[in-house]
Write a protein that holds these residues in place. Structure first.
Motif, PDB file in Angstrom:
ATOM      1  N   ARG A 259      22.931  88.125  43.288  1.00 18.46           N
ATOM      2  CA  ARG A 259      22.433  89.242  42.477  1.00 18.46           C
ATOM      3  C   ARG A 259      23.329  90.449  42.727  1.00 18.46           C
ATOM      4  NH1 ARG A 259      17.210  87.049  43.995  1.00 18.46           N
ATOM      5  NH2 ARG A 259      15.776  87.037  42.234  1.00 18.46           N
TER       6      ARG A 259
ATOM      7  N   LYS B 150      22.872  89.295  32.742  1.00 23.43           N
ATOM      8  CA  LYS B 150      21.683  90.002  33.209  1.00 23.43           C
ATOM      9  C   LYS B 150      20.588  88.962  33.402  1.00 23.43           C
ATOM     10  CE  LYS B 150      20.885  93.085  30.041  1.00 23.43           C
ATOM     11  NZ  LYS B 150      20.404  94.268  29.295  1.00 23.43           N
TER      12      LYS B 150
ATOM     13  N   ALA C  37      23.860  94.773  41.136  1.00 18.95           N
ATOM     14  CA  ALA C  37      23.387  95.832  40.241  1.00 18.95           C
ATOM     15  C   ALA C  37      24.210  95.812  38.955  1.00 18.95           C
ATOM     16  CB  ALA C  37      23.520  97.185  40.925  1.00 18.95           C
ATOM     17  N   HIS C  38      23.560  96.085  37.845  1.00 18.25           N
ATOM     18  CA  HIS C  38      24.255  96.211  36.560  1.00 18.25           C
ATOM     19  C   HIS C  38      25.097  97.486  36.623  1.00 18.25           C
ATOM     20  CE1 HIS C  38      24.879  96.888  32.286  1.00 18.25           C
ATOM     21  NE2 HIS C  38      24.577  95.613  32.107  1.00 18.25           N
TER      22      HIS C  38
ATOM     23  N   ARG D 102      20.505 100.837  35.540  1.00 21.40           N
ATOM     24  CA  ARG D 102      19.905 100.766  36.881  1.00 21.40           C
ATOM     25  C   ARG D 102      18.750  99.791  36.971  1.00 21.40           C
ATOM     26  NH1 ARG D 102      18.287 106.600  38.774  1.00 21.40           N
ATOM     27  NH2 ARG D 102      16.598 105.897  37.462  1.00 21.40           N
TER      28      ARG D 102
ATOM     29  N   GLU E 193      19.878  81.627  45.005  1.00 20.97           N
ATOM     30  CA  GLU E 193      20.483  82.655  45.864  1.00 20.97           C
ATOM     31  C   GLU E 193      20.306  82.278  47.335  1.00 20.97           C
ATOM     32  OE1 GLU E 193      20.737  87.475  45.912  1.00 20.97           O
ATOM     33  OE2 GLU E 193      18.719  86.610  45.784  1.00 20.97           O
TER      34      GLU E 193
ATOM     35  N   THR F 233      13.048  84.347  37.912  1.00 19.42           N
ATOM     36  CA  THR F 233      13.112  84.957  39.244  1.00 19.42           C
ATOM     37  C   THR F 233      13.009  83.894  40.322  1.00 19.42           C
ATOM     38  OG1 THR F 233      12.199  87.041  38.435  1.00 19.42           O
ATOM     39  CG2 THR F 233      11.995  86.616  40.808  1.00 19.42           C
TER      40      THR F 233
ATOM     41  N   THR G 291      19.500  93.589  36.591  1.00 17.62           N
ATOM     42  CA  THR G 291      20.146  92.862  37.682  1.00 17.62           C
ATOM     43  C   THR G 291      21.086  91.822  37.084  1.00 17.62           C
ATOM     44  OG1 THR G 291      18.206  93.131  39.088  1.00 17.62           O
ATOM     45  CG2 THR G 291      19.735  91.384  39.697  1.00 17.62           C
TER      46      THR G 291
END
Length: 146
Positions: A79, A49, A81-82, A86, A72, A65, A89
């Motif tokens: 990245r 995460k 979604a977990h 929700r 990225e 970030t 990331t």
């Protein structure tokens, strides 16, 4: 006999010199120590995460970030979604990111990160490892996770 204050000063000098040396070693891989730490954390731990990655690296949410955005953009991390949270990331290494990790660890004949320790004898490496384990345990006893 070396006292604690002298040892602390020597450790500080070593830390600064080691950080500069490591940055020079990493230059040819096209990365910085901060970026390398992030990539290597993902390489060792697998997907993480983003918030956990920031905590592990000891950087602010804004800094993590910024690092993830740059990596990225270069196609080194992704990245996602977990699966159950929700709000979270997940950060994954891409195949290119895995390749850069190999460059960092295995560049030329010796790894950029490990080359310095090749200058020590086996006995010196074992003694250093023993002392570092002891210092890590001392920090853990004081509430600081290594």
């Amino acid at each position: 006999m070396t006292d604690s204050a002298e040892l602390a000063a020597m450790m500080g000098r070593f830390g600064k010199a080691y950080t500069r040396w490591l940055a020079k070693q990493l230059e040819h891989t096209g990365t910085t120590p901060a970026r390398a730490r992030l990539l290597l954390a993902l390489s060792c731990e697998g997907s993480l995460k983003m918030s956990d990655l920031g905590v592990q690296l000891g950087v602010t949410p804004r800094s993590i970030t910024k690092l993830v955005d740059a990596l990225e953009g270069e196609g080194l991390v992704l990245r996602a979604a977990h699966p159950t949270d929700r709000r979270a990331t997940m950060i994954h290494l891409t195949p290119n990111g895995k390749s850069v990790c190999k460059q960092i660890l295995l560049s030329s004949e010796h790894g950029a990160v490990t080359a310095l320790y090749d200058d020590l004898s086996s006995a010196d490496r074992n003694a250093m490892a023993r002392l570092l384990r002891k210092l890590i345990a001392c920090l853990a006893a004081r509430g600081e996770e290594a």
